[in-house]
Design a protein around this motif. Structure first.
Motif, PDB file in Angstrom:
ATOM      1  N   MET A  83      57.259  45.632  46.876  1.00 47.07           N
ATOM      2  CA  MET A  83      56.256  46.705  46.904  1.00 47.07           C
ATOM      3  C   MET A  83      56.868  48.030  47.364  1.00 47.07           C
ATOM      4  SD  MET A  83      52.863  44.624  48.197  1.00 47.07           S
ATOM      5  CE  MET A  83      51.791  46.077  48.119  1.00 47.07           C
ATOM      6  N   ALA A  84      57.861  47.954  48.250  1.00 46.23           N
ATOM      7  CA  ALA A  84      58.544  49.175  48.698  1.00 46.23           C
ATOM      8  C   ALA A  84      59.287  49.851  47.548  1.00 46.23           C
ATOM      9  CB  ALA A  84      59.512  48.841  49.824  1.00 46.23           C
ATOM     10  N   LYS A  85      59.591  49.080  46.509  1.00 41.78           N
ATOM     11  CA  LYS A  85      60.272  49.616  45.326  1.00 41.78           C
ATOM     12  C   LYS A  85      59.288  50.029  44.228  1.00 41.78           C
ATOM     13  CE  LYS A  85      64.691  49.746  46.002  1.00 41.78           C
ATOM     14  NZ  LYS A  85      65.379  51.038  45.878  1.00 41.78           N
ATOM     15  N   GLY A  86      57.982  49.991  44.552  1.00 45.53           N
ATOM     16  CA  GLY A  86      56.999  50.513  43.611  1.00 45.53           C
ATOM     17  C   GLY A  86      56.226  49.478  42.821  1.00 45.53           C
ATOM     18  N   TYR A  87      56.523  48.186  43.025  1.00 48.44           N
ATOM     19  CA  TYR A  87      55.759  47.147  42.335  1.00 48.44           C
ATOM     20  C   TYR A  87      54.439  46.920  43.053  1.00 48.44           C
ATOM     21  CZ  TYR A  87      60.210  46.224  40.052  1.00 48.44           C
ATOM     22  OH  TYR A  87      61.375  46.366  39.343  1.00 48.44           O
ATOM     23  N   SER A  88      53.398  46.609  42.290  1.00 46.11           N
ATOM     24  CA  SER A  88      52.114  46.261  42.911  1.00 46.11           C
ATOM     25  C   SER A  88      52.223  44.880  43.544  1.00 46.11           C
ATOM     26  CB  SER A  88      51.001  46.255  41.865  1.00 46.11           C
ATOM     27  OG  SER A  88      51.188  45.158  40.966  1.00 46.11           O
ATOM     28  N   GLU A  89      51.246  44.534  44.363  1.00 49.91           N
ATOM     29  CA  GLU A  89      51.277  43.211  45.004  1.00 49.91           C
ATOM     30  C   GLU A  89      51.270  42.100  43.960  1.00 49.91           C
ATOM     31  OE1 GLU A  89      49.086  40.749  48.621  1.00 49.91           O
ATOM     32  OE2 GLU A  89      48.179  42.592  47.861  1.00 49.91           O
ATOM     33  N   SER A  90      50.457  42.260  42.922  1.00 53.13           N
ATOM     34  CA  SER A  90      50.387  41.213  41.886  1.00 53.13           C
ATOM     35  C   SER A  90      51.688  41.146  41.088  1.00 53.13           C
ATOM     36  CB  SER A  90      49.192  41.455  40.951  1.00 53.13           C
ATOM     37  OG  SER A  90      49.319  42.688  40.282  1.00 53.13           O
ATOM     38  N   GLU A  91      52.318  42.290  40.848  1.00 50.80           N
ATOM     39  CA  GLU A  91      53.617  42.289  40.153  1.00 50.80           C
ATOM     40  C   GLU A  91      54.692  41.611  41.006  1.00 50.80           C
ATOM     41  OE1 GLU A  91      53.260  46.373  37.456  1.00 50.80           O
ATOM     42  OE2 GLU A  91      53.929  46.503  39.529  1.00 50.80           O
ATOM     43  N   ALA A  92      54.654  41.887  42.306  1.00 51.35           N
ATOM     44  CA  ALA A  92      55.610  41.256  43.219  1.00 51.35           C
ATOM     45  C   ALA A  92      55.433  39.744  43.229  1.00 51.35           C
ATOM     46  CB  ALA A  92      55.444  41.824  44.629  1.00 51.35           C
ATOM     47  N   TYR A 150      65.225  41.358  53.915  1.00 52.78           N
ATOM     48  CA  TYR A 150      64.316  42.431  53.481  1.00 52.78           C
ATOM     49  C   TYR A 150      64.758  43.774  54.052  1.00 52.78           C
ATOM     50  CZ  TYR A 150      60.160  45.333  54.537  1.00 52.78           C
ATOM     51  OH  TYR A 150      59.277  46.369  54.729  1.00 52.78           O
ATOM     52  N   LEU A 151      65.280  43.785  55.281  1.00 60.05           N
ATOM     53  CA  LEU A 151      65.740  45.038  55.891  1.00 60.05           C
ATOM     54  C   LEU A 151      66.946  45.616  55.160  1.00 60.05           C
ATOM     55  CD1 LEU A 151      65.413  44.048  59.660  1.00 60.05           C
ATOM     56  CD2 LEU A 151      63.817  45.422  58.291  1.00 60.05           C
ATOM     57  N   ALA A 152      67.684  44.737  54.448  1.00 64.47           N
ATOM     58  CA  ALA A 152      68.823  45.162  53.612  1.00 64.47           C
ATOM     59  C   ALA A 152      69.870  45.949  54.389  1.00 64.47           C
ATOM     60  CB  ALA A 152      68.332  45.965  52.395  1.00 64.47           C
ATOM     61  N   ASN A 164      74.387  46.830  44.045  1.00 67.80           N
ATOM     62  CA  ASN A 164      74.309  47.785  45.146  1.00 67.80           C
ATOM     63  C   ASN A 164      72.944  48.477  45.158  1.00 67.80           C
ATOM     64  OD1 ASN A 164      74.829  49.385  47.308  1.00 67.80           O
ATOM     65  ND2 ASN A 164      76.306  50.712  46.288  1.00 67.80           N
ATOM     66  N   GLN A 165      71.937  47.712  45.554  1.00 69.97           N
ATOM     67  CA  GLN A 165      70.562  48.197  45.662  1.00 69.97           C
ATOM     68  C   GLN A 165      69.826  47.287  46.633  1.00 69.97           C
ATOM     69  OE1 GLN A 165      68.581  47.411  41.768  1.00 69.97           O
ATOM     70  NE2 GLN A 165      70.606  46.657  41.170  1.00 69.97           N
ATOM     71  N   SER A 166      68.735  47.779  47.202  1.00 73.23           N
ATOM     72  CA  SER A 166      68.067  47.032  48.276  1.00 73.23           C
ATOM     73  C   SER A 166      67.488  45.701  47.795  1.00 73.23           C
ATOM     74  CB  SER A 166      66.972  47.881  48.917  1.00 73.23           C
ATOM     75  OG  SER A 166      65.981  48.219  47.959  1.00 73.23           O
ATOM     76  N   LEU A 167      67.103  45.628  46.537  1.00 76.12           N
ATOM     77  CA  LEU A 167      66.560  44.358  46.029  1.00 76.12           C
ATOM     78  C   LEU A 167      67.656  43.356  45.670  1.00 76.12           C
ATOM     79  CD1 LEU A 167      63.570  45.467  43.763  1.00 76.12           C
ATOM     80  CD2 LEU A 167      63.466  44.421  46.031  1.00 76.12           C
ATOM     81  N   TRP A 168      68.895  43.826  45.609  1.00 75.85           N
ATOM     82  CA  TRP A 168      70.041  42.959  45.399  1.00 75.85           C
ATOM     83  C   TRP A 168      69.799  42.070  44.176  1.00 75.85           C
ATOM     84  CZ3 TRP A 168      71.878  37.965  47.975  1.00 75.85           C
ATOM     85  CH2 TRP A 168      73.278  37.869  47.969  1.00 75.85           C
ATOM     86  N   THR A 169      69.982  40.765  44.279  1.00 70.97           N
ATOM     87  CA  THR A 169      69.850  39.893  43.096  1.00 70.97           C
ATOM     88  C   THR A 169      68.419  39.859  42.549  1.00 70.97           C
ATOM     89  OG1 THR A 169      69.493  37.935  44.481  1.00 70.97           O
ATOM     90  CG2 THR A 169      71.756  38.403  43.800  1.00 70.97           C
TER      91      THR A 169
END
Length: 317
Positions: free
Chosen positions: A78-87, A130-132, A34-39
């Protein structure tokens, strides 16, 4: 890079067994979705569980598996705080975890049992994922083409470069979005499969007919398979029959269990179909499906039933 061929799998197995839901596999291990990133959140929090879910499906009989990248979009991460390279690294990691699981299973039991070496399907979820908010079951996002190109392009490149055997644009409610993804895959030179989600036995959720979809997708050099996923099982036979009228491509189907999705709680509710999944799978094979598996709310037991259906279907041919 040596990639496994869809046609080689179909030649050996006649009908390819697709895996079941990553979400169901993770939930059964106790993971909270139950979170926007799901799996996709499990790529960070429980990568060993992602790998084990892949292993579980291989053991159940799956001839291919779908990477845990459906919800792993660069904007979403990235909306969850990860940098582009981390994503980007997490998207690549979804393929690496699949490869690790496949190789371990192959060495431990797959090779000795005479099974096919499983295909790696790089999952490309729609913009609606992505819109979740359940938009993958509606379409009509109200955004322009450039936004969709920017959303899909880099993830598709990463999955292909990481070694996916095939890109699978899945749970697509919209023909226009699928055509944008197809164009990007053609530019990449990537083999791909497009799978729509449908509201009934004839129409995508956005309202296009399967006839429209088949005709719009005809003649694309790298398109290897078309089909349906995350759709109520009761509509799938009709949808296969519609595809068969308008395309010669192999058709892959992996419906959900027939329940209804609540986008607020990221949960499924309501009755499942009363017909055993094995019976459904055999109906779809008789209708002409070349690949069968399961989507949301399906697990290892469903895939075992699909294997039984294939054995029965092929023995009666």
């Amino acid at each position: 890079m040596n990639r496994q061929s869809l046609q080689d799998v179909l030649n050996q197995e006649k009908i390819m067994i697709i895996d079941g839901s990553m979400a169901t596999g993770l939930e059964l291990k106790g993971y909270d979705l139950n979170q926007s990133l799901w799996t996709a959140s499990a790529l960070v929090n429980k990568p060993e569980w992602v790998k084990q879910v892949h292993m579980d499906y291989f053991k159940a009989g799956a001839d291919c598996g779908i990477t845990d990248s459906y919800q792993a979009s660069i904007p979403g991460l990235m909306a969850k705080g990860y940098s582009e390279s981390e994503a980007e690294a997490l998207i690549t990691k979804s393929v690496a975890l699949f490869h690790e699981a496949r190789q371990q299973w192959w060495q431990e039991e797959g090779k000795a049992s005479g099974r096919v070496y499983p295909l790696c399907l790089g999952a490309v979820g729609p913009y609606g994922a992505y819109l979740a908010d359940g938009s993958e079951y509606r379409g009509n996002y109200g955004i322009d083409t450039n936004t969709l190109i920017a959303f899909h392009k880099r993830r598709m490149e990463l999955l292909w470069q990481a070694g996916a055997d095939l890109l699978i644009m899945e749970t697509q409610p919209s023909l226009s979005e699928a055509l944008i993804e197809a164009e990007l895959a053609e530019e990449l030179g990537a083999t791909y499969w497009i799978s729509f989600t449908c509201k009934d036995g004839k129409y995508t959720h956005e309202g296009q007919t399967i006839e429209e979809c088949a005709k719009a997708l005809s003649g694309l050099p790298h398109l290897a398979m078309v089909g349906i996923n995350c759709t109520d099982p009761k509509y799938v036979e009709s949808l296969i029959q519609e595809w068969k009228k308008y395309t010669d491509l192999p058709i892959g189907v992996y419906p959900n269990s027939g329940e209804t999705y609540d986008p607020l709680t990221k949960t499924w509710h309501g009755p499942t179909q009363p017909i055993p999944y094995e019976n459904w799978a055999e109906i779809w094979m008789k209708a002409g499906a070349s690949a069968v598996g399961g989507c949301c709310q399906t697990g290892v037991d469903h895939i075992k039933q699909v294997v039984q259906a294939r054995n029965k279907f092929l023995s009666n041919k």
